[in-house]
Enzyme design. Structure first.
Site, mmCIF file in Angstrom:
data_model
loop_
_atom_site.group_PDB
_atom_site.id
_atom_site.type_symbol
_atom_site.label_atom_id
_atom_site.label_comp_id
_atom_site.label_asym_id
_atom_site.label_seq_id
_atom_site.Cartn_x
_atom_site.Cartn_y
_atom_site.Cartn_z
ATOM 1 N N HIS A 100 -10.479 1.936 -6.943
ATOM 2 C CA HIS A 100 -11.933 1.569 -6.295
ATOM 3 C C HIS A 100 -11.729 2.326 -4.797
ATOM 4 O O HIS A 100 -10.852 2.135 -4.100
ATOM 5 C CB HIS A 100 -12.142 -0.133 -6.194
ATOM 6 C CG HIS A 100 -13.118 -0.372 -5.410
ATOM 7 N ND1 HIS A 100 -13.964 -1.634 -6.075
ATOM 8 C CD2 HIS A 100 -14.036 -0.074 -4.371
ATOM 9 C CE1 HIS A 100 -15.152 -1.844 -5.611
ATOM 10 N NE2 HIS A 100 -15.026 -0.701 -4.600
ATOM 11 N N LEU A 101 -12.757 3.106 -4.623
ATOM 12 C CA LEU A 101 -12.903 3.890 -3.617
ATOM 13 C C LEU A 101 -12.616 3.202 -2.311
ATOM 14 O O LEU A 101 -13.263 2.199 -1.985
ATOM 15 C CB LEU A 101 -14.132 4.645 -3.343
ATOM 16 C CG LEU A 101 -14.480 5.382 -2.286
ATOM 17 C CD1 LEU A 101 -13.438 6.738 -2.016
ATOM 18 C CD2 LEU A 101 -15.901 6.080 -1.883
ATOM 19 N N HIS A 102 -11.749 3.795 -1.447
ATOM 20 C CA HIS A 102 -11.231 3.025 -0.308
ATOM 21 C C HIS A 102 -10.926 4.127 0.822
ATOM 22 O O HIS A 102 -10.117 4.959 0.287
ATOM 23 C CB HIS A 102 -10.478 1.876 -0.315
ATOM 24 C CG HIS A 102 -9.154 2.192 -1.038
ATOM 25 N ND1 HIS A 102 -8.879 2.526 -2.091
ATOM 26 C CD2 HIS A 102 -7.832 2.376 -0.188
ATOM 27 C CE1 HIS A 102 -7.583 2.858 -2.389
ATOM 28 N NE2 HIS A 102 -6.826 2.651 -1.150
ATOM 29 N N ILE A 103 -11.564 4.117 1.942
ATOM 30 C CA ILE A 103 -11.034 4.741 3.131
ATOM 31 C C ILE A 103 -10.232 4.474 3.947
ATOM 32 O O ILE A 103 -10.794 3.383 4.617
ATOM 33 C CB ILE A 103 -12.383 5.581 3.643
ATOM 34 C CG1 ILE A 103 -13.257 6.316 2.539
ATOM 35 C CG2 ILE A 103 -12.002 6.460 4.660
ATOM 36 C CD1 ILE A 103 -14.498 6.665 2.922
#
Ligand SMILES: [Zn+2]
Length: 156
Positions: A100-103
Site C-alpha cells: 500500500h503506497l506510503h510516503i
C-alpha cells in the site's frame, strides 16, 4: 493482526485510527510504528493503491496538499527547523515492505543519529529493523500531534 493485515496494515481501519493524527478527504497522516527518528510519519492514501501513478488527479492533489500542510507543523513540533527527508519505496525492486503506497516523512536535525550516515537511514528504512515502539509510546506521540492539528479521529 492477521497475516493479511501484516502485509497491508494501511487497509486496516482499526490500526489506522490508532496511528492517525491528521486526515484529509483522501489521505491519512500516521505516526510510524517503526520510527527511525522521533516524528517519523507516513502519508497514506485512503484508497488502496501501490503506486503514485494509480492515484486520481484529485487524490494526488490532496496527498501533496496534505504533505505541505503537515510538514511545517511536524518539523516545528520536533525542532527540526526546515530539514526532512521524503522517501517512498515503490515497486517490487525498491525494497518496499508494505505494498500500500506510503510516503515517509522523516524530520531531521543536527543531533539525529543519521547526521553523518545518510546511507544508514536508507538501509534502516529498507530493513525495517528498527525498534517497534510500544503502543503507549505511539499513543503519546499521536496525542501530542493530534492536539497540534485539532484532530479527532472519526469512529470506525
Ligand atoms: Zn491497502
Amino acid at each position: 493482526m492477521t497475516e493479511e493485515d501484516e502485509r497491508d496494515p494501511f487497509c486496516n481501519k482499526e490500526q489506522i485510527i490508532k496511528q492517525a493524527y491528521y486526515e484529509s478527504r483522501h489521505t491519512y497522516v500516521l505516526y510510524n510504528l517503526y520510527p527511525v527518528v522521533k516524528g517519523h510519519s507516513l502519508i497514506v492514501p485512503k484508497r488502496h493503491v501501490t503506486d503514485l501513478m494509480q492515484l486520481t488527479d484529485k487524490e494526488a492533489e490532496d496527498l501533496l496538499k496534505t504533505m505541505r500542510h503537515v510538514i511545517p507543523v511536524l518539523l516545528k513540533a520536533y525542532k527540526c527547523e526546515s530539514s526532512y527527508n521524503i522517501v517512498a519505496q515503490i515497486g517490487e525492486y525498491s525494497g518496499r515492505s508494505v505494498e500500500h503506497l506510503h510516503i515517509h516523512i522523516i524530520p531531521r536535525n543536527k543531533f539525529d543519529v543519521y547526521q553523518d550516515y545518510n546511507d544508514k537511514l536508507y538501509a534502516d528504512l529498507r530493513k525495517y529493523e528498527l525498534r517497534h515502539l510500544a503502543m503507549h509510546e505511539i499513543e503519546n506521540e499521536v496525542a501530542k500531534l493530534r492536539k497540534l492539528f485539532h484532530y479527532k479521529p472519526k469512529k470506525i
